[in-house]
Design an enzyme around this catalytic site. Structure first.
Site, short mmCIF file in Angstrom:
data_model
loop_
_atom_site.label_atom_id
_atom_site.label_comp_id
_atom_site.label_asym_id
_atom_site.label_seq_id
_atom_site.Cartn_x
_atom_site.Cartn_y
_atom_site.Cartn_z
N ASN A 191 0.84 -1.20 0.00
CA ASN A 191 0.00 0.00 0.00
C ASN A 191 0.87 1.25 0.00
OD1 ASN A 191 0.63 -0.77 2.71
ND2 ASN A 191 -1.07 0.39 3.53
N GLU B 59 0.37 5.31 0.66
CA GLU B 59 -0.56 6.32 1.15
C GLU B 59 -0.16 7.73 0.71
OE1 GLU B 59 -1.02 5.68 5.39
OE2 GLU B 59 -2.22 3.87 5.01
N GLU C 16 -3.11 -4.58 -2.91
CA GLU C 16 -3.64 -5.48 -3.95
C GLU C 16 -3.63 -4.79 -5.31
OE1 GLU C 16 -4.89 -4.74 -1.02
OE2 GLU C 16 -6.19 -6.30 -0.22
N CYS D 99 -10.26 -4.89 0.40
CA CYS D 99 -11.39 -3.95 0.39
C CYS D 99 -12.24 -4.19 -0.86
CB CYS D 99 -10.89 -2.50 0.44
SG CYS D 99 -10.30 -1.88 -1.15
N CYS E 280 -10.66 -3.43 -4.35
CA CYS E 280 -9.66 -4.42 -4.78
C CYS E 280 -10.32 -5.73 -5.19
CB CYS E 280 -8.63 -4.64 -3.68
SG CYS E 280 -7.62 -3.17 -3.40
N1 THU Z 1 -5.24 -1.45 2.68
C1 THU Z 1 -4.70 -2.29 1.75
O1 THU Z 1 -3.62 -1.99 1.20
N2 THU Z 1 -5.34 -3.43 1.46
C2 THU Z 1 -6.44 -3.88 2.12
O2 THU Z 1 -6.92 -4.96 1.80
C3 THU Z 1 -7.05 -3.08 3.17
C4 THU Z 1 -6.51 -1.70 3.32
C5 THU Z 1 -4.51 -0.25 3.05
C6 THU Z 1 -5.06 1.06 2.59
C7 THU Z 1 -4.48 2.01 3.63
O3 THU Z 1 -3.17 2.37 3.24
C8 THU Z 1 -4.39 1.17 4.90
O4 THU Z 1 -4.44 -0.18 4.47
C9 THU Z 1 -5.49 1.44 5.90
O5 THU Z 1 -6.72 1.37 5.30
#
Ligand code: THU
Length: 131
Positions: A42, A44, A55, A86, A89
């Protein structure tokens, strides 16, 4: 590449995660039907809304390399709760592989195995518009 190796690749990616706002570091590893593994973490943003999940970052790696069919993916965070993809994804996995398996994992070694249609029942895809 067995399931445990795929989970290890995903876990390694949590170390690359850029998550200064949530502190929730996620890694994903996709096994493509070309036998290769594509990984992502991820990423941000201070704007929050521009954040990319692990993902979708891995999906972008695969598609950019020419792989559009996925056999399996592992998703894991650096927390002890199981990490489930989520909704956005799940939708993008479904776009490429409506039969794939997703291993939802926790950093303390547990994993659950789902087909994408279990995670996204009655998914909307290209075939939904074919008739
Ligand atoms: N996040 C993911 O990368 N994948 C998931 O399946 C759930 C959430 C990330 C997004 C954000 O950077 C952090 O987790 C908190 O939501």
């Amino acid at each position: 590449m067995n399931e445990q190796d795929l989970i290890s690749s995903a876990k390694e990616m949590t170390l690359r995660s850029y998550a200064p706002y949530s502190g929730y570091h996620v890694g994903c590893a996709i096994l493509g039907n070309d036998g290769k593994v594509y990984t992502g973490c991820n990423v941000e943003s201070a704007s929050y809304g521009a954040t990319i999940c692990a993902e979708r970052s891995a999906i972008a790696q695969a598609v950019s390399a020419g792989c559009r069919q996925f056999i399996m993916a592992a998703v894991i965070s650096d927390h002890n709760e199981i990490c489930y993809p989520c909704g956005i994804c799940r939708q993008l996995f479904y776009e490429f592989s409506d039969q794939m398996i997703i291993l939802c994992c926790s950093s303390d070694g547990r994993s659950e195995r789902y087909s994408i249609s279990e995670l996204l029942p009655h998914g909307f895809g290209a075939s939904s518009m074919s008739d």
